[in-house]
Design a protein around this motif. Structure first.
Motif, PDB file in Angstrom:
ATOM      1  N   MET A  82       0.825  -1.192   0.000  1.00  0.00           N
ATOM      2  CA  MET A  82       0.000   0.000   0.000  1.00  0.00           C
ATOM      3  C   MET A  82       0.875   1.264   0.000  1.00  0.00           C
ATOM      4  SD  MET A  82      -3.163   0.395  -0.146  1.00  0.00           S
ATOM      5  CE  MET A  82      -4.469   1.522   0.079  1.00  0.00           C
ATOM      6  N   LYS A  83       2.010   1.179   0.668  1.00  0.00           N
ATOM      7  CA  LYS A  83       2.908   2.332   0.706  1.00  0.00           C
ATOM      8  C   LYS A  83       3.405   2.668  -0.697  1.00  0.00           C
ATOM      9  CE  LYS A  83       7.211   3.869   2.809  1.00  0.00           C
ATOM     10  NZ  LYS A  83       8.341   3.489   3.647  1.00  0.00           N
ATOM     11  N   ASN A  84       3.674   1.647  -1.516  1.00  0.00           N
ATOM     12  CA  ASN A  84       4.129   1.888  -2.889  1.00  0.00           C
ATOM     13  C   ASN A  84       3.070   2.612  -3.701  1.00  0.00           C
ATOM     14  OD1 ASN A  84       6.592   0.719  -2.454  1.00  0.00           O
ATOM     15  ND2 ASN A  84       5.944  -1.304  -3.160  1.00  0.00           N
ATOM     16  N   PHE A  85       1.789   2.315  -3.434  1.00  0.00           N
ATOM     17  CA  PHE A  85       0.699   2.983  -4.139  1.00  0.00           C
ATOM     18  C   PHE A  85       0.736   4.487  -3.863  1.00  0.00           C
ATOM     19  CE2 PHE A  85      -3.627   4.700  -3.929  1.00  0.00           C
ATOM     20  CZ  PHE A  85      -3.990   4.578  -5.260  1.00  0.00           C
TER      21      PHE A  85
END
Length: 42
Positions: A1-4
């Protein structure tokens, strides 16, 4: 989710820089957003 979130932030910054420094990109971005918003409004 952090990459999103990182990808989204990079995409927004790249769009802002493109609109500021490349002529004609603002029209393309505006048309693209109108297409997506038009679909979402239906």
């Amino acid at each position: 989710m952090k990459n999103f979130y990182i990808f989204t932030a990079v995409a927004v910054i790249a769009t802002i820089l493109a609109v500021l420094f490349i002529p004609g990109v603002d029209d393309f971005v505006e048309r693209t957003f109108q297409v997506y918003l038009g679909r979402a409004a239906r």
